[in-house]
Design a protein around this motif. Sequence first.
Motif, mmCIF file in Angstrom:
data_model
loop_
_atom_site.group_PDB
_atom_site.id
_atom_site.type_symbol
_atom_site.label_atom_id
_atom_site.label_comp_id
_atom_site.label_asym_id
_atom_site.label_seq_id
_atom_site.Cartn_x
_atom_site.Cartn_y
_atom_site.Cartn_z
ATOM 1 N N VAL A 1 0.841 -1.209 0.000
ATOM 2 C CA VAL A 1 0.000 0.000 0.000
ATOM 3 C C VAL A 1 0.870 1.251 0.000
ATOM 4 O O VAL A 1 0.625 2.202 -0.751
ATOM 5 C CB VAL A 1 -0.955 -0.012 1.213
ATOM 6 C CG1 VAL A 1 -1.657 1.340 1.353
ATOM 7 C CG2 VAL A 1 -1.987 -1.122 1.081
ATOM 8 N N LEU A 2 1.912 1.266 0.830
ATOM 9 C CA LEU A 2 2.804 2.428 0.886
ATOM 10 C C LEU A 2 3.576 2.609 -0.417
ATOM 11 O O LEU A 2 3.804 3.734 -0.859
ATOM 12 C CB LEU A 2 3.782 2.285 2.055
ATOM 13 C CG LEU A 2 3.192 2.342 3.459
ATOM 14 C CD1 LEU A 2 4.297 2.264 4.507
ATOM 15 C CD2 LEU A 2 2.372 3.600 3.655
ATOM 16 N N SER A 3 3.972 1.492 -1.023
ATOM 17 C CA SER A 3 4.689 1.599 -2.298
ATOM 18 C C SER A 3 3.793 2.202 -3.373
ATOM 19 O O SER A 3 4.259 2.937 -4.254
ATOM 20 C CB SER A 3 5.188 0.212 -2.737
ATOM 21 O OG SER A 3 4.121 -0.612 -3.159
ATOM 22 N N GLN A 4 2.487 1.915 -3.288
ATOM 23 C CA GLN A 4 1.543 2.528 -4.217
ATOM 24 C C GLN A 4 1.449 4.044 -4.009
ATOM 25 O O GLN A 4 1.358 4.808 -4.965
ATOM 26 C CB GLN A 4 0.165 1.888 -4.037
ATOM 27 C CG GLN A 4 0.090 0.412 -4.407
ATOM 28 C CD GLN A 4 0.359 0.167 -5.875
ATOM 29 O OE1 GLN A 4 -0.428 0.545 -6.735
ATOM 30 N NE2 GLN A 4 1.485 -0.450 -6.170
ATOM 31 N N GLN A 5 1.498 4.462 -2.733
ATOM 32 C CA GLN A 5 1.484 5.909 -2.453
ATOM 33 C C GLN A 5 2.738 6.575 -3.026
ATOM 34 O O GLN A 5 2.678 7.686 -3.568
ATOM 35 C CB GLN A 5 1.414 6.159 -0.938
ATOM 36 C CG GLN A 5 0.285 5.455 -0.210
ATOM 37 C CD GLN A 5 -1.046 5.670 -0.880
ATOM 38 O OE1 GLN A 5 -1.417 6.794 -1.220
ATOM 39 N NE2 GLN A 5 -1.770 4.581 -1.116
ATOM 40 N N LEU A 6 3.850 5.884 -2.914
ATOM 41 C CA LEU A 6 5.118 6.413 -3.414
ATOM 42 C C LEU A 6 5.064 6.589 -4.923
ATOM 43 O O LEU A 6 5.449 7.639 -5.464
ATOM 44 C CB LEU A 6 6.241 5.452 -3.014
ATOM 45 C CG LEU A 6 7.679 5.966 -3.015
ATOM 46 C CD1 LEU A 6 7.810 7.264 -2.246
ATOM 47 C CD2 LEU A 6 8.600 4.906 -2.423
ATOM 48 N N GLU A 7 4.568 5.579 -5.625
ATOM 49 C CA GLU A 7 4.469 5.669 -7.079
ATOM 50 C C GLU A 7 3.462 6.732 -7.499
ATOM 51 O O GLU A 7 3.652 7.430 -8.503
ATOM 52 C CB GLU A 7 4.061 4.310 -7.650
ATOM 53 C CG GLU A 7 5.199 3.315 -7.727
ATOM 54 C CD GLU A 7 6.351 3.865 -8.534
ATOM 55 O OE1 GLU A 7 6.192 4.117 -9.745
ATOM 56 O OE2 GLU A 7 7.420 4.064 -7.952
ATOM 57 N N ASN A 8 2.382 6.869 -6.729
ATOM 58 C CA ASN A 8 1.373 7.879 -7.025
ATOM 59 C C ASN A 8 1.968 9.279 -6.967
ATOM 60 O O ASN A 8 1.728 10.114 -7.854
ATOM 61 C CB ASN A 8 0.221 7.742 -6.020
ATOM 62 C CG ASN A 8 -0.768 8.887 -6.110
ATOM 63 O OD1 ASN A 8 -1.571 8.938 -7.020
ATOM 64 N ND2 ASN A 8 -0.715 9.808 -5.152
ATOM 65 N N ILE A 9 2.784 9.554 -5.947
ATOM 66 C CA ILE A 9 3.394 10.881 -5.807
ATOM 67 C C ILE A 9 4.443 11.101 -6.889
ATOM 68 O O ILE A 9 4.546 12.196 -7.459
ATOM 69 C CB ILE A 9 4.011 11.028 -4.397
ATOM 70 C CG1 ILE A 9 2.915 10.972 -3.344
ATOM 71 C CG2 ILE A 9 4.779 12.340 -4.277
ATOM 72 C CD1 ILE A 9 3.419 10.893 -1.936
ATOM 73 N N ARG A 10 5.216 10.065 -7.204
ATOM 74 C CA ARG A 10 6.207 10.199 -8.281
ATOM 75 C C ARG A 10 5.552 10.491 -9.630
ATOM 76 O O ARG A 10 6.161 11.082 -10.511
ATOM 77 C CB ARG A 10 7.037 8.916 -8.379
ATOM 78 C CG ARG A 10 8.018 8.711 -7.241
ATOM 79 C CD ARG A 10 9.078 7.706 -7.661
ATOM 80 N NE ARG A 10 9.998 7.438 -6.561
ATOM 81 C CZ ARG A 10 10.036 6.312 -5.866
ATOM 82 N NH1 ARG A 10 9.194 5.336 -6.154
ATOM 83 N NH2 ARG A 10 10.906 6.149 -4.902
ATOM 84 N N SER A 11 4.286 10.055 -9.765
ATOM 85 C CA SER A 11 3.562 10.291 -11.015
ATOM 86 C C SER A 11 2.980 11.691 -11.103
ATOM 87 O O SER A 11 2.340 12.039 -12.096
ATOM 88 C CB SER A 11 2.432 9.254 -11.163
ATOM 89 O OG SER A 11 2.959 7.948 -11.173
ATOM 90 N N GLY A 12 3.162 12.483 -10.049
ATOM 91 C CA GLY A 12 2.696 13.864 -10.069
ATOM 92 C C GLY A 12 1.377 14.099 -9.377
ATOM 93 O O GLY A 12 0.842 15.215 -9.417
#
Length: 424
Positions: free
Chosen positions: A120-131
């Motif tokens: 779940v946290l890794s998804q948040q990380l990718e979401n923020i990296r995507s802008g």
Amino acid sequence: MKFEFIALDSGGEERRGMVEAPSRELASTQIKSYGLIPAKVTPVKAKSRKASTSGGGGLTVRGDRREIVKKPLYFGAAIGGKGLAIFTRQLSTLLQNGLSLIKSLEVLVAQERNPAFKWVLSQQLENIRSGNTFSEGLAQHKKEFDALYLNMVKAGEASGTLDMALGRLAHYLTKARQIRSKVTQASIYPIVVFSFSLLIVLGLMTFVVPKFAAIFDKQLNGEQLPVLTRIVMNLSQFITSNIVGILVGLVVAFLLFTGFRSTRAGAVFFAFVKLNLPLIKDTFSKIYVSRFCRTLGTLLESGVPILEALNYSRAAVGNRFIMNAVDKVRNRVRDGEPLSKPIEATGLFPPMVSSMIEVGEETGELPNMLNQIAEIYDEEVDASISSVTSVIEPILILMLAISVLVIAISLFLPFIKLMQNIAQ
């Protein structure tokens, strides 16, 4: 220079990760700023960046190295209330110490041991990296992050005080969990005592009384037994003959009870009982006041508009009658009335609450005043739970003692007649 570390968190759990610092001493200082106690800090050589993608997987970064975090198989929420409070507190601490949101999430992903929440946290990380914003990522995981959590994060992002909003949220989650834990413990104790007492009585009626019945039938040659003894013997015979049906009936009754609680009518019924049953109404009233004031105060303190804050505070209370009252309060506040007046008019909040809210409105310190009310009632809830427990405990013990005494007397009375016969 990069350093791999092994550290202990506040709960004594081992955490591993990587930090970047000019020296080992500064790396240790940085690790301590995360709320960890460094046990081993080792310099590592730089490695080339590897990036890859996979369906259903998120990417996390350790230093300049990415690794795939695959989605594990899990049911329900990926993390419980205690874990969510710890995560929120840690994220707030990292942000307050100057780390960016991406870097903070990288650290938390690296040290997370729960595979489901790590994903779940890794998804948040990718979401923020995507802008995207942090709140947009949280909205994709509603089982872990409810509407209240999401809106407090949104308010923190809008005001540029995400670290403070998360700090308040962590405090709120911790306090709410403590109150729930106390109520649960207070509920479990009488259930366990009652169940234990019931098992003792059933054991006596099933295994002990029938043996005495056979002795009396043989030794008294069919003479009529005392009334109390006959009642106990007949009840014992009924239980012994229908033990399977009784057990099935208890299971069915439990399932029906659970199903009824989940219905709308059941929710209304139990909401009414909690506010009107003499022994528990005072305790639950204080719990609801504490929940409402803490939720509303935390939301207002984070910058959530009052009408929206009242909406989420209403949902946090969990009692239909209080929720209906908050709906009326919200409508009157929307029409321009100060909060204290409709709160007082409901009749469900103590006069002290409306008075303190009025003072908070006049001084411009309403969020702080609401939090103070919650703290006061948290302490009163502790005292009230202890008081209720101290009343219920002797009642249950007395019920067990009376049941065992009645059985013992019913078995002793025929022996008096038997001794008389022997004497004659």
